[in-house]
Design an enzyme around this catalytic site. Structure first.
Site, mmCIF file in Angstrom:
data_model
loop_
_atom_site.group_PDB
_atom_site.id
_atom_site.type_symbol
_atom_site.label_atom_id
_atom_site.label_comp_id
_atom_site.label_asym_id
_atom_site.label_seq_id
_atom_site.Cartn_x
_atom_site.Cartn_y
_atom_site.Cartn_z
ATOM 1 N N ARG A 1 0.827 -1.477 0.048
ATOM 2 C CA ARG A 1 -0.265 -0.232 -0.361
ATOM 3 C C ARG A 1 0.832 0.658 0.396
ATOM 4 N NH1 ARG A 1 -4.699 -1.992 4.191
ATOM 5 N NH2 ARG A 1 -6.101 -2.495 2.426
ATOM 6 N N LYS B 1 -16.536 -15.746 5.000
ATOM 7 C CA LYS B 1 -17.949 -15.305 5.858
ATOM 8 C C LYS B 1 -18.642 -15.391 4.023
ATOM 9 C CE LYS B 1 -17.013 -13.634 10.264
ATOM 10 N NZ LYS B 1 -17.626 -12.827 11.408
ATOM 11 N N GLY C 1 -7.233 -6.623 0.214
ATOM 12 C CA GLY C 1 -7.631 -7.376 1.226
ATOM 13 C C GLY C 1 -6.885 -8.569 0.929
ATOM 14 N N GLY D 1 -12.419 -3.813 0.679
ATOM 15 C CA GLY D 1 -13.602 -3.818 1.635
ATOM 16 C C GLY D 1 -14.265 -2.287 0.207
#
Length: 399
Positions: A41, A206, A356, A380
């Protein structure tokens, strides 16, 4: 979309002007040593910072790191980031030990043309993430005082309605940095008219985290390949035993409905690697998905799944991948993620890695980043963009 860009700002001239840059320097730090374990990043913002430095701007960089609770916390200090950023820029980065206090004010005041300062972690101030508009606005006022212009190059944060992302642009002339502009251009290709077949690979733990994007993508994709911990809730929805694997019981019915409505678009694993425990040295072997022992847990997709997914990917012309296929941090359970990543790079397709853990996996497995057309810096944010949501940081730049 009408957003002014960094090139527009540079054309106006920035020599001697203070330019406040919101970057996403939220890098992982080693828990033992505090060293940066992945500087991806930091590297991503270099084109924007380098252009401003070369043009003679006084560059004031701000970012968050981790999730401190609105007060200083040494484990989340941006100090190590300032050092690494300076190495990559080839010049010292002046580090302020607070966000908008005495150190920040004096550090910014002392900047010469072409120099760079980094403010301490924005989330050390409760105003950054506050839901109270007055508190957030007051912090934004203080931040905006450090700049004559504002550049947002923090795509990983544009889905947050935070002071530095949403409120500061309303107070200063504002533009999109090179990274943000590239992210929006790439993701727009996926939401517009992607070349087909369009194949999406989703992993991670998830289903609930990915439900909205699955709902949004199902009508538009040709195939949706599902691995990672989330696949076990889908397998349970098919009536299969998943042992002690990660399972969201309250999502089983939702997964059953998705499978029924998908028209056969959803592909699930046919074999998985099961282990006795969630540990790097746990005894493990590969079983068919209809043969998962009740006392074992799945930690990766198996080789037959990799082969099947790879065959589908080889026919694709557009690919979006978000989420690892297994616990890639443990070598014994990294083969699935590696196999799918390599299949994506071999496909004759426009390939996008959705930030991510997927981006982290590419670097952790030492894959060549240039083999992908684009690696997003915002997991996200990229998912919410594909869902069709309004991203506060992008909306603020459009105004």
């Amino acid at each position: 979309m009408s957003i002014r860009t960094l090139d527009d700002l540079l054309a106006e001239g920035v020599s001697g002007r203070r330019v406040l840059v919101r970057a996403d320097l939220n890098v992982p730090l080693d828990k033992q040593t505090g060293a940066i374990s992945d500087d991806g990043r930091i590297r991503a913002v270099l084109p924007t910072l380098g252009a401003l430095v070369e043009a003679g701007a006084k560059v004031v960089v701000c970012s968050h790191l981790g999730r401190p609770k609105g007060a200083p916390d040494p484990q989340f200090s941006l100090g190590p980031v300032a050092g690494r950023l300076g190495e990559l820029l080839g010049a010292p980065v002046h580090f302020a030990s607070d966000t908008v206090g005495d150190s920040a004010r004096s550090t910014v005041a002392d900047l010469a043309d072409g120099q760079v300062a980094l403010l301490e972690n924005l989330r050390f101030n409760a105003g950054e993430t506050s839901k109270d508009e007055a508190e957030r606005g007051a912090f934004a006022d203080q931040l905006a005082a450090f700049g004559d212009a504002y550049v947002d190059d923090a795509f990983g944060a544009v889905h947050r309605k935070h002071a530095s992302v949403f409120d500061v642009p309303a107070r200063l002339p504002h533009v999109a940095g090179r990274l943000v502009l590239r992210e929006v251009e790439v993701l727009s290709k996926l939401t517009g008219d992607p070349e087909r077949p369009y194949v999406v690979v989703l992993g991670g733990s998830k289903v609930s985290d990915k439900l909205a994007v699955i709902e949004a993508l199902l009508p538009t994709v040709d195939r949706l390949l599902i691995g990672g911990g989330m696949c076990f809730t889908f397998l349970k929805a098919q009536g299969l035993e998943v042992g002690t694997s990660l399972l969201e019981k309250d999502m089983v019915e939702t997964c059953r409905n998705l499978l029924e409505r998908s028209g056969g678009k959803i592909m699930l694993p046919v074999d998985v690697v099961v282990a006795d425990a969630f540990a790097p040295d746990a005894a493990h072997d590969t079983v068919r998905v209809d043969g998962i022992p009740s006392h074992r847990l799945g930690l990766d997709v198996g080789p037959e799944t990799v082969a099947g997914f790879s065959a589908t990917l080889s026919q694709a012309k557009t690919i979006f991948w978000n989420g690892p296929m297994g616990v890639f941090e443990m070598p014994a359970f990294a083969a699935g993620t590696r196999g799918i990543a390599e299949a994506i790079t071999k496909a004759d397709a426009f390939s996008v890695v959705g930030g991510g853990d997927s981006a982290a996996a590419v670097r952790a497995l030492r894959l060549d980043e240039t083999d992908f057309n684009h690696i997003s810096t915002g997991g996200g944010a990229s998912l919410e963009y594909l869902e069709g949501k309004t991203l506060p940081g992008i909306a603020a730049l459009e105004n």
